[in-house]
Design a protein around this motif. Structure first.
Motif, PDB file in Angstrom:
ATOM      1  N   UNK A 130       4.596  12.137   8.594  1.00 34.90           N
ATOM      2  CA  UNK A 130       4.995  11.930   7.203  1.00 34.90           C
ATOM      3  C   UNK A 130       3.987  10.966   6.598  1.00 34.90           C
ATOM      4  N   UNK A 131       3.335  11.401   5.537  1.00 34.07           N
ATOM      5  CA  UNK A 131       2.335  10.551   4.899  1.00 34.07           C
ATOM      6  C   UNK A 131       3.034   9.441   4.125  1.00 34.07           C
ATOM      7  N   UNK A 132       2.566   8.207   4.261  1.00 32.88           N
ATOM      8  CA  UNK A 132       3.240   7.075   3.615  1.00 32.88           C
ATOM      9  C   UNK A 132       3.085   7.098   2.096  1.00 32.88           C
ATOM     10  N   UNK A 133       4.034   6.484   1.432  1.00 30.67           N
ATOM     11  CA  UNK A 133       4.054   6.469  -0.026  1.00 30.67           C
ATOM     12  C   UNK A 133       2.985   5.572  -0.635  1.00 30.67           C
ATOM     13  N   UNK A 134       2.301   4.784   0.161  1.00 33.20           N
ATOM     14  CA  UNK A 134       1.218   4.001  -0.409  1.00 33.20           C
ATOM     15  C   UNK A 134      -0.085   4.802  -0.459  1.00 33.20           C
ATOM     16  N   UNK A 135      -0.008   6.095  -0.152  1.00 27.40           N
ATOM     17  CA  UNK A 135      -1.071   7.057  -0.421  1.00 27.40           C
ATOM     18  C   UNK A 135      -0.568   7.987  -1.524  1.00 27.40           C
ATOM     19  N   UNK A 136      -1.439   8.366  -2.434  1.00 29.12           N
ATOM     20  CA  UNK A 136      -1.022   9.223  -3.554  1.00 29.12           C
ATOM     21  C   UNK A 136      -0.386  10.511  -3.058  1.00 29.12           C
ATOM     22  N   UNK A 137      -0.937  11.116  -2.026  1.00 32.36           N
ATOM     23  CA  UNK A 137      -0.373  12.377  -1.537  1.00 32.36           C
ATOM     24  C   UNK A 137       1.008  12.154  -0.915  1.00 32.36           C
ATOM     25  N   UNK A 138       1.199  11.069  -0.201  1.00 34.91           N
ATOM     26  CA  UNK A 138       2.521  10.766   0.356  1.00 34.91           C
ATOM     27  C   UNK A 138       3.538  10.501  -0.740  1.00 34.91           C
ATOM     28  N   UNK A 139       3.089   9.832  -1.791  1.00 35.94           N
ATOM     29  CA  UNK A 139       3.990   9.524  -2.896  1.00 35.94           C
ATOM     30  C   UNK A 139       4.357  10.766  -3.697  1.00 35.94           C
ATOM     31  N   UNK A 140       3.398  11.656  -3.958  1.00 31.13           N
ATOM     32  CA  UNK A 140       3.735  12.849  -4.741  1.00 31.13           C
ATOM     33  C   UNK A 140       4.710  13.741  -3.970  1.00 31.13           C
TER      34      UNK A 140
END
Length: 161
Positions: free
Chosen positions: A91-101
């Motif tokens: 799961x990509x973290x939300x502090x990366x744009x892709x994780x957040x989107x």
């Protein structure tokens, strides 16, 4: 829908000498049908209620654009290999744009007006969100350092099989 790539140049590529563009459904006016069905999924791109199905692009949410399709599809593909090997899903973290989107679109779909929204890195609501949250940058070195600090640099290059 027509291509930007000239047909005469395309036909010079070995194996594509007889290539042609076709638009059989609309007579050149349009043929895009979108957003008919969104699969309920988690932020690892795994479809809810199914043991072996992952999704990306517009099937994963109201994403608009190639970058969104590539990033969500890449995560879904990577995680499909992990799933087949019995590994934990990424799961990509939300502090990366892709994780957040990915997470933001998933949360938004469940809201009253969520199905009316479209999510893209290139504009609209999510682009404004990136600026407010500090996720928007064009500094390649800053992005690389952030990804490296999360131990995710080259994650898709890692040979799992």
């Amino acid at each position: 829908m027509s291509s930007f790539y000239p047909l005469e140049r395309l036909r010079k590529i070995r194996g594509l000498e007889s290539a042609r563009y076709e638009d059989p459904y609309s007579g050149g006016k349009a043929n895009s049908v979108r957003y008919l069905s969104i699969a309920p999924r988690d932020n690892k791109m795994k479809v809810a209620g199914l043991d072996n199905l992952l999704c990306g692009g517009e099937k994963a949410g109201l994403f608009v654009g190639h970058t969104e399709a590539i990033t969500t599809g890449s995560l879904a593909g990577h995680n499909s290999v992990r799933l087949s090997l019995g590994m934990p899903l990424l799961e990509l973290p939300r502090n990366l744009a892709v994780g957040d989107i990915i997470a933001y679109a998933n949360e938004s779909i469940g809201t009253k007006d969520g199905l009316k929204k479209r999510f893209t890195f290139a504009g609209s609501e999510f682009f404004e969100r990136m600026k407010v949250t500090g996720l928007y940058t064009t500094n390649i070195e800053e992005i690389r350092k952030k990804i490296d600090g999360l131990n995710l640099l080259g994650i898709y290059e890692e040979k799992l099989v």
